[in-house]
Design a protein around this motif. Structure first.
Motif, PDB file in Angstrom:
ATOM      1  N   CYS A 153       0.849  -1.199   0.000  1.00 21.40           N
ATOM      2  CA  CYS A 153       0.000   0.000   0.000  1.00 21.40           C
ATOM      3  C   CYS A 153       0.877   1.239   0.000  1.00 21.40           C
ATOM      4  N   GLY A 154       0.277   2.350  -0.433  1.00 17.84           N
ATOM      5  CA  GLY A 154       1.025   3.605  -0.501  1.00 17.84           C
ATOM      6  C   GLY A 154       2.011   3.593  -1.641  1.00 17.84           C
ATOM      7  N   THR A 155       3.164   4.178  -1.450  1.00 15.61           N
ATOM      8  CA  THR A 155       4.228   4.196  -2.447  1.00 15.61           C
ATOM      9  C   THR A 155       4.961   2.860  -2.437  1.00 15.61           C
ATOM     10  N   ILE A 156       4.998   2.199  -3.597  1.00 17.47           N
ATOM     11  CA  ILE A 156       5.610   0.878  -3.672  1.00 17.47           C
ATOM     12  C   ILE A 156       7.126   1.016  -3.744  1.00 17.47           C
ATOM     13  N   SER A 157       7.828   0.237  -2.946  1.00 20.88           N
ATOM     14  CA  SER A 157       9.291   0.320  -2.911  1.00 20.88           C
ATOM     15  C   SER A 157       9.895  -0.121  -4.235  1.00 20.88           C
ATOM     16  N   ALA A 158      11.077   0.383  -4.544  1.00 21.81           N
ATOM     17  CA  ALA A 158      11.722   0.122  -5.840  1.00 21.81           C
ATOM     18  C   ALA A 158      12.092  -1.344  -6.023  1.00 21.81           C
ATOM     19  N   ASP A 159      12.353  -2.078  -4.923  1.00 24.80           N
ATOM     20  CA  ASP A 159      12.781  -3.474  -5.056  1.00 24.80           C
ATOM     21  C   ASP A 159      11.612  -4.453  -5.007  1.00 24.80           C
ATOM     22  N   PHE A 160      10.393  -3.926  -4.967  1.00 23.77           N
ATOM     23  CA  PHE A 160       9.242  -4.818  -4.897  1.00 23.77           C
ATOM     24  C   PHE A 160       9.098  -5.576  -6.222  1.00 23.77           C
ATOM     25  N   TYR A 193      -6.137   2.450  -8.062  1.00 22.38           N
ATOM     26  CA  TYR A 193      -6.570   1.547  -7.012  1.00 22.38           C
ATOM     27  C   TYR A 193      -8.048   1.166  -7.172  1.00 22.38           C
ATOM     28  N   TRP A 194      -8.831   2.037  -7.822  1.00 22.68           N
ATOM     29  CA  TRP A 194     -10.248   1.726  -7.985  1.00 22.68           C
ATOM     30  C   TRP A 194     -10.493   0.676  -9.074  1.00 22.68           C
ATOM     31  N   GLU A 195      -9.433   0.352  -9.841  1.00 25.65           N
ATOM     32  CA  GLU A 195      -9.561  -0.668 -10.874  1.00 25.65           C
ATOM     33  C   GLU A 195      -8.893  -1.969 -10.458  1.00 25.65           C
ATOM     34  N   GLY A 196      -8.493  -2.051  -9.229  1.00 28.63           N
ATOM     35  CA  GLY A 196      -7.851  -3.271  -8.770  1.00 28.63           C
ATOM     36  C   GLY A 196      -6.359  -3.145  -8.581  1.00 28.63           C
ATOM     37  N   GLY A 197      -5.790  -1.933  -8.746  1.00 28.67           N
ATOM     38  CA  GLY A 197      -4.369  -1.752  -8.528  1.00 28.67           C
ATOM     39  C   GLY A 197      -4.042  -1.657  -7.047  1.00 28.67           C
ATOM     40  N   PHE A 198      -2.802  -1.283  -6.735  1.00 32.79           N
ATOM     41  CA  PHE A 198      -2.415  -1.174  -5.337  1.00 32.79           C
ATOM     42  C   PHE A 198      -3.188  -0.053  -4.632  1.00 32.79           C
ATOM     43  N   PRO A 199      -3.602  -0.265  -3.401  1.00 34.02           N
ATOM     44  CA  PRO A 199      -4.184   0.844  -2.620  1.00 34.02           C
ATOM     45  C   PRO A 199      -3.138   1.953  -2.465  1.00 34.02           C
ATOM     46  N   SER A 200      -3.500   3.143  -2.822  1.00 35.85           N
ATOM     47  CA  SER A 200      -2.525   4.238  -2.744  1.00 35.85           C
ATOM     48  C   SER A 200      -2.359   4.770  -1.332  1.00 35.85           C
ATOM     49  N   HIS A 201      -3.204   4.281  -0.403  1.00 35.92           N
ATOM     50  CA  HIS A 201      -3.087   4.701   0.989  1.00 35.92           C
ATOM     51  C   HIS A 201      -3.155   3.485   1.888  1.00 35.92           C
ATOM     52  N   CYS A 202      -2.325   3.487   2.887  1.00 36.36           N
ATOM     53  CA  CYS A 202      -2.315   2.408   3.872  1.00 36.36           C
ATOM     54  C   CYS A 202      -3.321   2.708   4.976  1.00 36.36           C
TER      55      CYS A 202
END
Length: 997
Positions: free
Chosen positions: A516-523, A542-551
């Motif tokens: 969630c939030g900002t995804i780390s570079a090594d993910f 995030y509303w289309e199924g991507g990562f939640p932009s907020h934790c």
């Protein structure tokens, strides 16, 4: 001739005809002629050395001014304006003034808070005492304006457009703010706790109370002090209406010398800075209001623009754009002159000069026409909008708020009125260099010592106690996600964010968690589910199924319950964590800023109120100028603040956005981006005229709060904008009008070119402030320039008390005398107009001796009072003289030693205060011996600030045995008599010329 014989009887305010040239005349209520002005300036011996009155050309089109006072003001104002414009927004001006603002606030909060309370107490006493019956004019004189016109003029000049700017923004600020502001503002915390906060309802009530506290009784006190003093010296004593005249009861003829020139120049500068602060703050609202008004047009509605581009307007979409299937480029109604920062600033410049032009026209038409009309229209528009929304919305609710707020104000105003945030401001001591500006608490002392000792105090931490600290990057545990959306929302996630987490969890049920939030570079670099998850979510919102932009949003200690957090949004002040304190910077941002702002307006608003209050009593002026505006503020903020809080609550419920009410915060990021709704529910809510106002720009909040009323909304929004514009013009023309009168030493009808010049000067200073950076520079300039005038107002209180006692014929002061030399004689070259019992050289030597050898003055005073008093066979005069001199020498030596010995200056100043106490005792005793009127507080203040002159005064009084001492009001009586004779002679001359014509 310039002025013709009065056209009505002497029992009424004198009406005269003023010659405008070319055979044209106008009737005016003329209070002070050019002869009266010149006579007043001649009361100072300085005028015989440097003639200050400049009279050039025709009375209406030439120049009639005090060139010394005007030049000083022009140098200050134009110099500042040019400096700001040349320096620009990224220069040092704004930074330096911001630093100066913080220095003033940290060191003089007690002064601003304390003086306002003392002034309040004095005016309340005057209102309900025998002094309240005193009429501000002749005993048979009646008010110049009716009650409605008078209050409209008084109120519009006193509050300007600030009442529009802060009507919604300020109560909402104290009620709720975006949680992201904690990180943006840094050390500043909007979680204000001034009263008991048991629930969100009490926080809402505190929010409205704080707005009224800043706009109510305390704020109007400086205005009424100045108005009372100006009214007495002008309408009862016949002196020119200037700030310098107000000091005549205190310092006598010195008020019309060089000291008076400095006072009037400071008043002009303070007035202009105060008006320009309001103009600069409000011009932002006016600039963005232009776009708001443009968007009200039917062809600028989002649905119309979408369909014009071949698309379908769909509120069920996510993002700022609700137009689907557009076949042609998107159309927009964005005004080209508000596109970028530079364009916005140029637009603000244009608005300033348009308002300046309008104010110039208003000033040229005079008080009885342009200024009165503007005031009535502005006040009426505001009343109309307020009444419409009161009746159109939940009327019982708003009436409940009014009644409840009245009681809340009466309950808490005394407690909050004395609150200085003393313990919160302790945090400055551990804030490091550049933040800690406290006297006697340099960072090299406490902070450096503790750090070097290995026990540095904690300044900030990601642990914010019971306050949620949003996570900027983390992992949500799958064990929590499998419990469903309700469990995620219970941990501070919004519905859409929770849905995004659930969607990804369904795709990767074996994963240990969802980022969630900002995804780390090594993910995803290591492959496996992480790589597949990254590929599935890439490019999707995030509303289309991507990562939640907020934790999840929880406290630091609760993070393990939902997962892991790598980066937190902000650091919290350690005092918040350990002690639950609100911000140390609150006074800097709010209360002290407000008190300084009101004080900077005091010269011109008080002056203006005096001008329109002729014929009223002291009690009428205090009730109309203190109680009535406070009552109006309660009604105004109860309506607009109540509506704002109502809308905020409805929106939070509708959007299921649970606020952290205990810390006055709510998360805006899920439903709004840049003040624009981005979720279907937020868009549908906006279509009904409701918003989370907290998430919108403060410049548009007052327009949005009246949006739920259908077709009436557009009318109300236009009326609010026009009202704000007219309020600006009214305050601007009033300020320029007063500046002009001050520069011409009170001349009632200054020439037209001077009126135009002061309007232009005001516009130039406002332009300079905007060029420097509005918020930063404007708040700073108000606080910094307010300090010296606040000190002057303290002396105003002393002067007003003396004037009232004279007018009521109090025997204690009427039979008293002054010392035979005055503290300010140095500004007259030791040759005051009333004379001196000693030569210039002798008084100069006494002053020099007082500076270096104060013990001589103590010896002379005690020898005169107690010539035979001895202790152990030694004359007491000698003993105390020696003690005083030793104290003085110790003070000087220890101040020098401070360079090497830390804290020794504290001992030095303590010794200085002992010396002051000795001088105070001698001065008080000398007053009693020679029947000089005053008080021990007067004596102590004089000894602290002017000790060399006090010493000279005591020495000469003792050596001459009070020879030549005059009655306390001898200067005043002579000035009044001279003014009356001059006016009578002038009237007689005009009468002859009128008869011959």
């Amino acid at each position: 001739s310039t002025y013709d014989v009065p056209l009505i009887s002497p029992a009424t305010p004198a009406m005269v005809r003023v010659n405008l040239g070319n055979g044209q005349y106008k009737e005016t209520q003329h209070d002070v002629s050019e002869e009266t002005v010149k006579l007043s300036l001649a009361l100072s011996s300085f005028d015989s050395v440097v003639p200050r009155w400049l009279s050039v050309g025709h009375p209406a089109w030439g120049l009639r001014l005090n060139w010394v006072c005007s030049l000083l003001a022009v140098i200050i104002l134009w110099g500042f304006g040019i400096w700001c414009i040349a320096d620009g927004a990224d220069g040092s001006v704004g930074k330096n003034f911001a630093l100066a603002q913080s220095w003033v606030t940290q060191n003089f909060t007690w002064f601003y808070i304390g003086t306002l309370d003392v002034w309040c107490a004095m005016l309340l006493y005057l209102c309900f005492s025998r002094y309240g019956d005193l009429r501000l004019g002749k005993e048979n004189e009646r008010p110049r304006f009716g009650d409605f016109t008078w209050f409209a003029l008084l109120f519009t000049s006193g509050v300007a457009a600030g009442l529009y700017y802060f009507a919604v923004a300020e109560p909402l600020y104290f009620y709720r703010q975006p949680a992201s502001w904690k990180g943006y503002v840094g050390a500043y915390d909007y979680d204000v706790k001034k009263t008991a906060l048991a629930s969100d309802a009490t926080r809402a009530q505190q929010a409205i109370f704080m707005a009224i506290y800043h706009w109510g009784f305390h704020g109007w006190v400086p205005y009424i002090l100045v108005a009372l003093m100006c009214s007495i010296v002008s309408f009862r004593w016949g002196m020119p209406m200037t700030i310098r005249s107000c000091f005549f009861p205190l310092i006598g003829n010195h008020a019309y010398g060089l000291v008076g020139d400095f006072i009037d120049a400071l008043s002009i500068a303070t007035t202009t800075f105060g008006v320009c602060t309001s103009l600069g703050l409000g011009v932002q609202q006016l600039a963005y209001g232009l776009q708001f008004l443009r968007d009200l047009q039917s062809e600028c509605q989002p649905k119309f623009l979408c369909e014009a581009a071949g698309g379908t307007y769909d509120l069920n979409t996510y993002g700022t754009d609700s137009c689907v299937g557009r076949t042609s480029p998107a159309q927009t109604c964005a005004l080209p002159y508000l596109k970028g920062a530079e364009e916005v600033k140029n637009t603000q410049y244009t608005i300033i000069w348009v308002l300046t032009a309008a104010a110039t026209v208003s000033v040229l038409t005079g008080l009885n026409r342009g200024i009165v009309i503007n005031a009535k229209v502005a006040f009426s528009l505001g009343m109309m909008v307020m009444m419409v929304v009161l009746l159109a919305d939940n009327t019982p609710y708003l009436l409940n708020v009014m009644v409840q707020t009245t009681g809340y104000y009466l309950q808490y105003v005394l407690m909050v009125g004395f609150d200085c945030d003393a313990f919160q401001q302790l945090s400055f001591e551990t804030s490091g260099n550049g933040v800690n500006l406290l006297w006697g608490s340099d960072p090299s002392n406490l902070l450096a010592k503790l750090t070097s000792a290995g026990v540095p105090p904690i300044a900030a931490s990601v642990n914010c106690g019971d306050r949620p600290n949003p996570c900027g990057s983390g992992i949500i545990l799958m064990s929590l996600i499998t419990r469903g959306a309700a469990a995620l929302m219970a941990n501070g996630m919004g519905p859409a964010q929770a849905a995004a987490a659930l969607a990804l969890a369904e795709l990767f049920p074996t994963s240990s968690g969802i980022p969630c939030g900002t995804i780390s570079a090594d993910f995803g670099v290591a492959g496996g589910d992480d790589a597949a998850m990254l590929a599935a979510a890439t490019g999707k919102g995030y509303w289309e199924g991507g990562f939640p932009s907020h934790c999840p949003k929880t406290t630091l200690v609760d993070v393990p319950s939902w997962g892991q957090c790598y980066v937190h949004a902000y650091s919290c002040d350690a005092t918040d964590l350990y002690f639950g304190d609100s911000s140390k910077s609150f006074m800097d941002w709010w209360t002290v800023f407000y008190w300084a702002w009101w004080i900077t307006w005091a010269p011109f608003v008080g002056f203006f109120i005096a001008k329109i209050s002729k014929g009223r009593t002291v009690r009428e002026l205090i009730i109309g100028g203190l109680f009535a505006p406070t009552l109006f503020s309660i009604i105004w903020f109860s309506v607009f603040g109540g509506l704002a809080i109502k809308m905020e609550r409805i929106a939070e419920l509708a959007l299921q956005e649970r606020p952290d009410w205990n810390h006055a915060a709510v998360d805006c990021s899920e439903h709004y981006a840049g003040g624009i709704p981005i979720t279907p529910n937020a868009k549908k809510l906006a279509a009904e005229g409701y918003y989370m106002l907290t998430c919108l720009s403060k410049d548009t909040q007052i327009y949005r709060v009246v949006e739920p009323y259908g077709l009436v909304s557009g009318f109300l929004q236009v009326a609010l904008y026009i009202g704000a514009v007219i309020y600006f013009i009214t305050s601007s023309d009033s300020g320029s009008y007063v500046d002009d009168l001050q520069s011409s030493s009170g001349l009632s009808e200054p020439p037209i070119p001077q009126k135009i010049f002061w309007c232009i000067t005001e516009g130039a200073v406002a332009t300079g402030l905007v060029a420097t950076g509005v918020e930063r520079a404007l708040r700073a300039i108000a606080i910094v320039t307010g300090l010296p005038f606040a000190i002057l107002l303290c002396h105003f209180v002393l002067s007003l008390w003396r004037a009232l006692k004279k007018e009521m014929g109090d025997k204690d002061i009427m039979v008293s005398k002054r010392f035979n030399t005055q503290l300010l004689d140095i500004f007259e070259g030791f040759k005051p107009m009333v004379g001196s019992p000693v030569s210039v050289g002798r008084q100069a030597r006494a002053t020099l001796l007082g500076l270096l050898c104060p013990g001589i003055a103590i010896h002379a005073s005690l020898k005169r009072m107690h010539p035979d008093a001895k202790t152990l066979g030694v004359p007491e005069a000698v003993i105390y003289g020696v003690v005083c001199q030793l104290l003085f020498m110790a003070w000087v030596v220890l101040m020098i030693v401070e360079v090497e010995v830390e804290f020794i200056s504290a001992v030095a100043w303590t010794i200085y205060l002992f010396m002051v106490c000795l001088l105070t005792y001698c001065r008080s005793a000398m007053r009693l011996k020679y029947n000089v009127w005053g008080s021990m507080l007067d004596d102590m203040w004089a000894c602290i600030v002017w000790y060399p002159f006090v010493c000279a005064q005591l020495q000469i009084q003792a050596e001459t045995d009070g020879e030549g001492a005059r009655l306390y009001f001898a200067d005043v009586d002579e000035a009044i008599t001279a003014n009356l004779r001059a006016e009578e002679a002038k009237q007689a001359e005009h009468g002859k010329q009128y008869a011959s014509a």
